[in-house]
Design a protein around this motif. Structure first.
Motif, PDB file in Angstrom:
ATOM      1  N   ARG A   1       3.206   7.822   7.015  1.00  0.00           N
ATOM      2  CA  ARG A   1       3.320   6.572   7.765  1.00  0.00           C
ATOM      3  C   ARG A   1       1.978   6.232   8.438  1.00  0.00           C
TER       4      ARG A   1
ATOM      5  N   GLY B   1      -0.480   5.095   5.743  1.00  0.00           N
ATOM      6  CA  GLY B   1      -0.138   3.739   5.329  1.00  0.00           C
ATOM      7  C   GLY B   1      -0.585   2.699   6.340  1.00  0.00           C
ATOM      8  N   ARG B   2      -0.347   2.977   7.620  1.00  0.00           N
ATOM      9  CA  ARG B   2      -0.733   2.019   8.667  1.00  0.00           C
ATOM     10  C   ARG B   2      -2.244   1.836   8.721  1.00  0.00           C
TER      11      ARG B   2
ATOM     12  N   ALA C   1       3.228  -0.790   4.820  1.00  0.00           N
ATOM     13  CA  ALA C   1       3.043   0.487   5.527  1.00  0.00           C
ATOM     14  C   ALA C   1       4.289   1.354   5.399  1.00  0.00           C
TER      15      ALA C   1
ATOM     16  N   SER D   1      -2.541  -5.401   1.098  1.00  0.00           N
ATOM     17  CA  SER D   1      -2.376  -5.915   2.466  1.00  0.00           C
ATOM     18  C   SER D   1      -3.187  -7.188   2.665  1.00  0.00           C
TER      19      SER D   1
END
Length: 721
Positions: free
Chosen positions: A3, A6-7, A275, A334
């Motif tokens: 996580r 991903g962020r 994300a 993104s």
């Protein structure tokens, strides 16, 4: 962890993308390229006899010139050579010798170089260079072929050049065309299939661009490891590297994009969805990549340098692909948001997926029947594996149209096939004292009596006379099964027994090297297979926190391996009538089908675990997991199978066998194992499948809790609607 990764990638896309571009450019410019080599002896450890013989030759006969290639003359009408023809042969050979090619010391012929049937004449093309895949040697052979054309004008002769250096040249040029063809076919296939699946030109093109960046980084790292770290990487892995990078890379990108699209359909904002997609499938992708990397690294236990080089090189490629899937891919998407799906609006609507839902319903309603039928299909196909016959004659895999192949056939019309590349027998004094060449005539006689030997030359002593070399011409082609069996069996046994007291006999040459490779491969089957299997089981156990699930997953994989090998044997040996199969094929199937194909099993079981954790009843969890994962698995498998399947377009039978085996094995893994066998067995085992852990215990899902205020009574987060 996933996580957080991903962020970072999603919220700092330009930093992530710039880092990748800098790495790709820097490695592309600074990293050394991979070199070609076809010297099989380099790929064997020093304790093998053929390697020892090679070292004796280098030390005792450092300036020894050997025929790197052979010029094979015949009349254009196929008749017997006349006196004028023989004079023309000598004239052409002298003309070529006068050219003074780089690293070619001389081109010579004589009256004795005419076959007993008077149809074939030979010219030896000598070189002091030991590596006959050397660029200068192969370039010289290419120039010699061209220069011979004007010299042959006005004669009744045709000339073909064969032998090791000529075969290496033809193989190199043939594989160069093959690499370009494989690259083009792979690109077209991936773009077309992605366009069909997502109906978006951006999503069709972007993965290809991303994988090109990954390929640049991976090739740079492999080249650097080969140069600095002593990794024996060889340019011959290029075709396999292409399909691994594009196949595996597309797989991981699809895993991420399908979950990203699913989250968007559930109402998530693009960046949050992306994300979260990394968080959701990150562990699955990492586990899948870990299984592949562990399997490739198991090749380090191989006794063959060829495999030792392939394993780490491909492991580096997969590791780079993994990092890109978790960072570069989310960073790129993104920036685009939902525009990536343009002009399609399908990402907004949940598709009906009638076929996937139908399969999911069937699997959940009749798990016992589906498990039995799918296992039976795999078992029946696996029967063919018992007929597998290894083939070590790599030259027979070359296209028939190549000059070296045609010239070898012409040579065999007048001479023994072993004339082009004799085996060598060295008799070495144990105390370093001079040997009496005359006393070794009895030894030579024993070698001549060995069945399968056509001729043995008189012994040639080294400068200090402590070593005597005999050239042994076999009746069979050096790379043929008969010659390999002879060099590793009767010839070697006879040489050892007949060696005079105080001496040691060693057998070398191409046939002996291939005999030792055969022994090395037999060893590798016993070592690499179990280690790779245990590594995959360990990774599955860590992912699933279970002892039971990895066991039945690997049993299913073993069935898939047998079915893949059996199907390939039936197609190529039984239907096409080929003498045997590529000797490395079982290892290639095991590593590519078992390791890469396990991706789909991991994806399916991980999704099943995710559904069960939400408190969904087991049967409903099975149905939902299959229905939701089937499109992803099917799309990824078709693309991956297609990338390997393009190898069927190659003229090289070795690549055709590899392409069919891996492509068919991937499809079996996806459509029979991952969609049918694995979920049904999991359903039948129920809670026992997760023993001794409690991976099927309901857990709080933050997304479901946010939307529904709980987990147990909430609808499946990604369930069937």
């Amino acid at each position: 962890m996933f996580r957080r990764v991903g962020r970072f990638a999603v919220h700092r896309p330009w930093v992530t993308i710039l880092a990748w571009i800098v790495a790709a450019v820097a490695l592309g410019i600074l990293a050394p390229g991979l070199k070609s080599t076809t010297d099989q002896a380099e790929f064997l450890p020093s304790h093998y006899e053929s390697v020892k013989a090679g070292k004796v030759q280098e030390k005792a006969f450092p300036q020894d010139e050997q025929a790197a290639a052979l010029g094979v003359f015949k009349r254009a009408d196929g008749g017997k050579l006349t006196a004028q023809d023989k004079r023309d042969v000598a004239k052409v050979a002298a003309g070529l010798d006068a050219k003074h090619y780089k690293k070619i010391s001389k081109v010579v012929t004589n009256e004795k170089a005419v076959s007993p049937n008077q149809e074939i004449a030979l010219a030896n093309i000598y070189s002091s260079e030991k590596n006959w895949s050397d660029k200068d040697v192969t370039k010289s052979i290419k120039s010699l072929r061209e220069d011979a054309k004007p010299l042959l004008k006005g004669t009744q002769l045709k000339l073909g050049v064969t032998g090791q250096a000529a075969s290496n040249l033809d193989a190199e040029e043939s594989s160069g065309d093959t690499d370009a063809m494989i690259m083009m076919a792979t690109l077209v296939l991936i773009i077309v299939l992605l366009l069909v699946i997502f109906r978006s030109p951006l999503i069709a093109i972007l993965p290809v661009v991303i994988i090109f960046v990954v390929a640049s980084v991976a090739n740079g790292l492999i080249g650097t490891a080969a140069s600095v770290g002593g990794l024996k990487a060889d340019a011959s892995i290029t075709p396999i590297l292409i399909v691994v990078l594009f196949g595996v890379g597309t797989d991981y990108i699809l895993f991420l994009l399908f979950r990203y699209r699913e989250l968007l359909r559930n109402g998530e904002e693009p960046k949050a969805a992306l994300a979260e997609a990394v968080a959701r499938v990150g562990e699955t992708i990492a586990s899948a990549a870990g299984a592949v990397i562990a399997s490739f690294l198991a090749l380090l236990l191989s006794t063959m340098g060829m495999m030792k080089a392939m394993g780490p090189s491909l492991a580096i490629a997969v590791a780079v692909t993994l990092v890109a899937a978790l960072t570069l891919v989310p960073a790129v998407f993104s920036l685009l948001g939902t525009k990536a799906f343009w002009p399609s609006k399908a990402w907004k609507k949940t598709p009906k997926n009638r076929m996937a839902n139908g399969v999911g319903g069937m699997v959940s309603r009749r798990p016992g029947l589906v498990a039995a039928l799918s296992a039976a299909v795999l078992a029946v196909l696996a029967v063919g594996a018992f007929g597998f016959k290894s083939q070590f004659d790599m030259e027979s895999q070359l296209p028939e149209k190549l000059e070296s192949v045609q010239a070898m056939k012409d040579l065999q019309k007048g001479f023994s096939a072993g004339q082009a590349d004799p085996s060598t027998v060295f008799v070495k004094s144990k105390d370093g004292k001079p040997l009496d060449t005359g006393s070794l005539e009895a030894f030579r006689g024993k070698l001549k009596d060995v069945k399968g030997v056509a001729e043995v030359s008189p012994g040639v002593p080294s400068k200090d006379k402590s070593v005597v070399q005999f050239s042994v011409i076999t009746k069979a082609k050096p790379s043929a099964d008969e010659a390999i069996e002879l060099a590793g069996g009767d010839l070697r046994d006879t040489a050892h027994k007949a060696a005079p007291q105080g001496t040691e006999a060693l057998v070398g040459g191409t046939s002996a090297v291939l005999a030792d490779i055969e022994n090395a491969v037999a060893h590798d089957y016993k070592v690499v297979f179990p280690v790779a299997g245990l590594a995959i089981m360990l990774i599955l156990g860590l992912l699933l926190r279970s002892v039971v699930a990895p066991v039945y997953l690997m049993i299913a994989v073993a069935l898939g391996f047998g079915a893949t090998l059996g199907s390939t044997v039936w197609l190529f040996q039984d239907l096409k009538g080929e003498d045997g199969m590529l000797f490395m094929l079982p290892i290639i199937i095991y590593l590519f089908v078992v390791a890469i194909g396990t991706d789909y099993n991991i994806l399916m079981v991980a999704r099943l675990r995710e559904e069960v954790r939400k408190g969904v009843p087991p049967r409903e969890a099975i149905r939902t997991a299959v229905a939701q994962s089937a499109p992803t698995v099917a799309s990824a498998a078709i693309i991956l199978a297609g990338t390997f399947g393009v190898l069927l377009l190659a003229e090289n039978s070795m690549l055709q066998q590899m392409g069919f085996a891996v492509a068919f094995g991937i499809l079996l893994t996806a459509f029979v194992m991952a969609m049918l066998l694995v979920p049904t067995v999991t359903s039948l085992l129920g809670h026992k499948a997760w023993w001794p852990g409690h991976q099927d215990a309901p857990r709080e899902d933050p997304l479901v809790k946010a939307e529904y205020g709980g987990t147990h009574d909430a609808p499946s987060y990604s369930g069937h609607r």
